[in-house]
Design a protein around this motif. Structure first.
Motif, PDB file in Angstrom:
ATOM      1  N   LEU A  95       0.840  -1.204   0.000  1.00 11.75           N
ATOM      2  CA  LEU A  95       0.000   0.000   0.000  1.00 11.75           C
ATOM      3  C   LEU A  95       0.880   1.261   0.000  1.00 11.75           C
ATOM      4  O   LEU A  95       0.598   2.227  -0.705  1.00 11.75           O
ATOM      5  CB  LEU A  95      -0.959  -0.001   1.205  1.00 11.75           C
ATOM      6  CG  LEU A  95      -2.075   1.044   1.141  1.00 11.75           C
ATOM      7  CD1 LEU A  95      -2.933   0.871  -0.111  1.00 11.75           C
ATOM      8  CD2 LEU A  95      -2.971   0.974   2.381  1.00 11.75           C
ATOM      9  N   ASP A  96       1.976   1.206   0.761  1.00 11.28           N
ATOM     10  CA  ASP A  96       2.926   2.330   0.741  1.00 11.28           C
ATOM     11  C   ASP A  96       3.468   2.561  -0.672  1.00 11.28           C
ATOM     12  O   ASP A  96       3.601   3.696  -1.109  1.00 11.28           O
ATOM     13  CB  ASP A  96       4.110   2.052   1.682  1.00 11.28           C
ATOM     14  CG  ASP A  96       3.689   2.078   3.149  1.00 11.28           C
ATOM     15  OD1 ASP A  96       2.632   2.683   3.446  1.00 11.28           O
ATOM     16  OD2 ASP A  96       4.407   1.489   3.985  1.00 11.28           O
ATOM     17  N   ALA A  97       3.740   1.455  -1.353  1.00 10.76           N
ATOM     18  CA  ALA A  97       4.300   1.553  -2.708  1.00 10.76           C
ATOM     19  C   ALA A  97       3.303   2.194  -3.675  1.00 10.76           C
ATOM     20  O   ALA A  97       3.691   2.914  -4.592  1.00 10.76           O
ATOM     21  CB  ALA A  97       4.719   0.172  -3.211  1.00 10.76           C
ATOM     22  N   VAL A  98       2.020   1.915  -3.444  1.00  9.44           N
ATOM     23  CA  VAL A  98       0.984   2.548  -4.273  1.00  9.44           C
ATOM     24  C   VAL A  98       1.057   4.062  -4.112  1.00  9.44           C
ATOM     25  O   VAL A  98       1.083   4.811  -5.097  1.00  9.44           O
ATOM     26  CB  VAL A  98      -0.432   2.049  -3.887  1.00  9.44           C
ATOM     27  CG1 VAL A  98      -1.508   2.915  -4.537  1.00  9.44           C
ATOM     28  CG2 VAL A  98      -0.617   0.590  -4.276  1.00  9.44           C
ATOM     29  N   PHE A  99       1.146   4.511  -2.868  1.00 10.56           N
ATOM     30  CA  PHE A  99       1.197   5.961  -2.625  1.00 10.56           C
ATOM     31  C   PHE A  99       2.503   6.577  -3.134  1.00 10.56           C
ATOM     32  O   PHE A  99       2.515   7.703  -3.617  1.00 10.56           O
ATOM     33  CB  PHE A  99       0.981   6.267  -1.139  1.00 10.56           C
ATOM     34  CG  PHE A  99      -0.452   6.033  -0.713  1.00 10.56           C
ATOM     35  CD1 PHE A  99      -1.482   6.790  -1.259  1.00 10.56           C
ATOM     36  CD2 PHE A  99      -0.769   5.051   0.203  1.00 10.56           C
ATOM     37  CE1 PHE A  99      -2.819   6.581  -0.894  1.00 10.56           C
ATOM     38  CE2 PHE A  99      -2.094   4.833   0.583  1.00 10.56           C
ATOM     39  CZ  PHE A  99      -3.112   5.599   0.030  1.00 10.56           C
ATOM     40  N   ARG A 100       3.584   5.800  -3.027  1.00  8.80           N
ATOM     41  CA  ARG A 100       4.859   6.280  -3.577  1.00  8.80           C
ATOM     42  C   ARG A 100       4.742   6.470  -5.082  1.00  8.80           C
ATOM     43  O   ARG A 100       5.198   7.474  -5.622  1.00  8.80           O
ATOM     44  CB  ARG A 100       5.969   5.252  -3.301  1.00  8.80           C
ATOM     45  CG  ARG A 100       6.872   5.621  -2.148  1.00  8.80           C
ATOM     46  CD  ARG A 100       8.186   4.850  -2.179  1.00  8.80           C
ATOM     47  NE  ARG A 100       8.055   3.401  -2.297  1.00  8.80           N
ATOM     48  CZ  ARG A 100       7.789   2.581  -1.267  1.00  8.80           C
ATOM     49  NH1 ARG A 100       7.610   3.064  -0.047  1.00  8.80           N
ATOM     50  NH2 ARG A 100       7.699   1.282  -1.451  1.00  8.80           N
ATOM     51  N   HIS A 101       4.095   5.499  -5.721  1.00 11.14           N
ATOM     52  CA  HIS A 101       3.939   5.607  -7.168  1.00 11.14           C
ATOM     53  C   HIS A 101       3.081   6.822  -7.537  1.00 11.14           C
ATOM     54  O   HIS A 101       3.358   7.517  -8.509  1.00 11.14           O
ATOM     55  CB  HIS A 101       3.312   4.328  -7.751  1.00 11.14           C
ATOM     56  CG  HIS A 101       3.147   4.381  -9.242  1.00 11.14           C
ATOM     57  ND1 HIS A 101       1.912   4.456  -9.852  1.00 11.14           N
ATOM     58  CD2 HIS A 101       4.065   4.422 -10.235  1.00 11.14           C
ATOM     59  CE1 HIS A 101       2.096   4.531 -11.165  1.00 11.14           C
ATOM     60  NE2 HIS A 101       3.367   4.506 -11.425  1.00 11.14           N
ATOM     61  N   ARG A 102       2.082   7.093  -6.697  1.00  9.61           N
ATOM     62  CA  ARG A 102       1.238   8.256  -6.968  1.00  9.61           C
ATOM     63  C   ARG A 102       2.046   9.552  -6.868  1.00  9.61           C
ATOM     64  O   ARG A 102       1.860  10.477  -7.637  1.00  9.61           O
ATOM     65  CB  ARG A 102       0.048   8.290  -6.006  1.00  9.61           C
ATOM     66  CG  ARG A 102      -1.081   9.206  -6.516  1.00  9.61           C
ATOM     67  CD  ARG A 102      -2.366   8.925  -5.802  1.00  9.61           C
ATOM     68  NE  ARG A 102      -3.483   9.668  -6.363  1.00  9.61           N
ATOM     69  CZ  ARG A 102      -4.173   9.312  -7.442  1.00  9.61           C
ATOM     70  NH1 ARG A 102      -3.845   8.229  -8.099  1.00  9.61           N
ATOM     71  NH2 ARG A 102      -5.179  10.037  -7.884  1.00  9.61           N
ATOM     72  N   GLU A 103       2.939   9.570  -5.906  1.00 10.97           N
ATOM     73  CA  GLU A 103       3.802  10.744  -5.762  1.00 10.97           C
ATOM     74  C   GLU A 103       4.697  10.921  -6.972  1.00 10.97           C
ATOM     75  O   GLU A 103       4.894  12.039  -7.453  1.00 10.97           O
ATOM     76  CB  GLU A 103       4.656  10.624  -4.508  1.00 10.97           C
ATOM     77  CG  GLU A 103       4.136  11.501  -3.376  1.00 10.97           C
ATOM     78  CD  GLU A 103       4.842  11.217  -2.076  1.00 10.97           C
ATOM     79  OE1 GLU A 103       6.092  11.196  -2.074  1.00 10.97           O
ATOM     80  OE2 GLU A 103       4.142  10.990  -1.075  1.00 10.97           O
ATOM     81  N   LYS A 104       5.227   9.796  -7.455  1.00 12.38           N
ATOM     82  CA  LYS A 104       6.090   9.848  -8.641  1.00 12.38           C
ATOM     83  C   LYS A 104       5.308  10.351  -9.844  1.00 12.38           C
ATOM     84  O   LYS A 104       5.832  11.118 -10.652  1.00 12.38           O
ATOM     85  CB  LYS A 104       6.656   8.459  -8.952  1.00 12.38           C
ATOM     86  CG  LYS A 104       7.855   8.090  -8.105  1.00 12.38           C
ATOM     87  CD  LYS A 104       8.440   6.768  -8.606  1.00 12.38           C
ATOM     88  CE  LYS A 104       9.139   6.027  -7.483  1.00 12.38           C
ATOM     89  NZ  LYS A 104       9.097   4.562  -7.666  1.00 12.38           N
ATOM     90  N   LEU A 105       4.080   9.896  -9.974  1.00 14.91           N
ATOM     91  CA  LEU A 105       3.250  10.326 -11.103  1.00 14.91           C
ATOM     92  C   LEU A 105       3.010  11.826 -11.052  1.00 14.91           C
ATOM     93  O   LEU A 105       3.053  12.513 -12.064  1.00 14.91           O
ATOM     94  CB  LEU A 105       1.884   9.624 -11.079  1.00 14.91           C
ATOM     95  CG  LEU A 105       1.758   8.190 -11.598  1.00 14.91           C
ATOM     96  CD1 LEU A 105       0.305   7.755 -11.519  1.00 14.91           C
ATOM     97  CD2 LEU A 105       2.254   8.073 -13.031  1.00 14.91           C
TER      98      LEU A 105
END
Ligand SMILES: Nc1nc2c(ncn2[C@@H]2O[C@H](COP(=O)(O)OP(=O)(O)O)[C@@H](O)[C@H]2O)c(=O)[nH]1
Ligand SMILES: [Mg+2]
Length: 285
Positions: free
Chosen positions: A215-225
């Motif tokens: 779930l953390d990785a999902v939010f990290r990916h959102r930040e990258k986007l």
């Protein structure tokens, strides 16, 4: 929305105006890879963080054949008394890749109803993996050790469409080997300095292990986007919807071809292109 009722388009117009986009997380992978178990575990983690979660599980079979739908329902039933969780199974009705524009309408309704996260589970067969990547903000591809999944994902070009590569069933032998294979595949794939490689994560969904990290990785990916990246994904989704609409109409037009006109094509009196052109022209009038 699902039954494509008359009022659906007006409803869609309303729910889409002024709604803040929430993360739409696509979860795909082979049947039995543990997608539903993983989503169920993600629900639990998200709830402890106070997030409201909606799940749309797209089943390629009919709504009456039971099987996967029933399994998913029973598994996620433990959340049934929780008002912060909503689980909906939708049949794909033979739509290309299992995802239909109706499903996108359902996602928009859930967004308007204030869910903080929306999971979209689809069985990864053929086109649906590509489709899920075009409609989701974040696509998680669920793989399992020992199933030759790594090689297959690489061959099918699925590596490029996944934002997160989840090696589930990491309690089984071969998980680390699969992780290494995926890393190797990534380094071989064409990339430049702007390429965002999919994060590779190990999970044991059945025990909830690694799920917080996912779930953390999902939010990290959102930040990258970033905002621009999220907008780009939304435009892809709109494109998918328009494409699905065009396909629906094309099918209807084709359905209107007479046996005689088809015979003319079969026997060379007309070309396929000519008949297509004339059918499209007729449909316009
Ligand atoms: N050993 C092991 N089994 C798992 C794990 N996650 C799920 N499973 C099992 O794999 C089977 C298929 O899971 P399911 O979530 O229905 O897969 P789906 O078809 O991808 O949705 C079930 O029997 C699960 O209990 C895991 O991390 N380890
Ligand atoms: Mg499932």
């Amino acid at each position: 929305m699902e039954s494509d009722a008359e009022s659906a388009s007006e409803l869609l117009r309303r729910v889409r105006s002024g709604v803040t986009p929430v993360p739409v997380i696509g979860v795909t992978g082979s049947p039995g890879s543990g997608k539903s178990t993983l989503v169920d575990a993600l629900i639990a983690v998200a709830r402890t963080r106070g997030l409201k979660v909606a799940v749309v599980a797209v089943d390629p079979s009919s709504p009456f054949s039971g099987g996967a739908i029933l399994g998913d329902r029973i598994r996620m039933l433990r959340h049934h008394a929780d008002e912060g969780v909503f689980v909906r199974s939708v049949a794909s009705r033979g739509a290309l890749g299992g995802l239909s524009r109706r499903t996108m309408g359902v996602v928009s309704v859930l967004e308007a109803f204030g869910f903080d996260l929306i999971f979209l589970e689809t069985v990864g067969v053929g086109q649906s993996e590509v489709d899920i990547a075009s409609v989701a903000d974040h696509t998680a591809l669920v793989l399992t050790p020992g199933g030759g999944d790594g090689v297959q994902a690489f061959k099918a070009g699925i590596m490029e469409i996944a934002d997160l590569l989840v090696v589930n069933k990491a309690d089984l032998p071969g998980a680390d080997t699969l992780v290494r294979e995926l890393r190797a595949a990534q380094s071989l794939a064409p990339h430049d300095e702007h390429t965002i490689f999919a994060e590779i994560l190990k999970t044991v969904a059945a025990k909830g292990e690694g799920v917080e990290g996912l779930l953390d990785a999902v939010f990290r990916h959102r930040e990258k986007l970033g905002e621009a990246g999220v907008l780009k994904r939304r435009l892809e989704r709109a494109k998918f919807e328009v494409g699905a609409e065009i396909q629906d109409r094309a099918r209807a037009v084709l359905h209107g071809a007479s046996a005689e006109s088809l015979r003319n094509v079969a026997e060379g009196r007309t070309t396929a292109a000519e008949l297509a052109e004339s059918l499209l022209n007729q449909a316009r009038r």
